[in-house]
Scaffold this motif. Structure first.
Motif: not given
Length: 87
Positions: A21-30, A36-43
């Motif tokens: 979870l911490r790793s995925v949170r750290g991959q938040r698009p700038e 589509a990067a942000y919605p994919a990150w939210r998924d």
């Protein structure tokens, strides 16, 4: 894992779920993110939260049972946000 002080398998899996979870949170698009990067990150966040909730569900003596409920609710909210952004 064995030996004194070794974590039981569920605790090890829970720690891995938290790391993920911490790793995925750290991959938040700038920002600004207009594709589509942000919605994919939210998924991805939702998936990581569901994984965490799954591991919390298997703990016999969960100190904070609200943690599982909160992780599930945050996963639902993340998926809803991703769908709204895609619309």
């Amino acid at each position: 894992m064995s030996g004194p002080g070794a974590l039981p398998p569920i605790a090890t899996a829970l720690k891995e779920a938290l790391r993920h979870l911490r790793s995925v949170r750290g991959q938040r698009p700038e920002a600004p993110c207009t594709d589509a990067a942000y919605p994919a990150w939210r998924d991805d966040i939702a998936e990581a939260l569901d994984n965490l909730a799954e591991h919390l569900e298997h703990l016999e003596h969960l100190e904070q049972p609200a943690d599982q409920t909160m992780a599930r609710a945050e996963a639902v909210a993340a998926r809803a946000e991703a769908e709204r952004l895609r619309a």
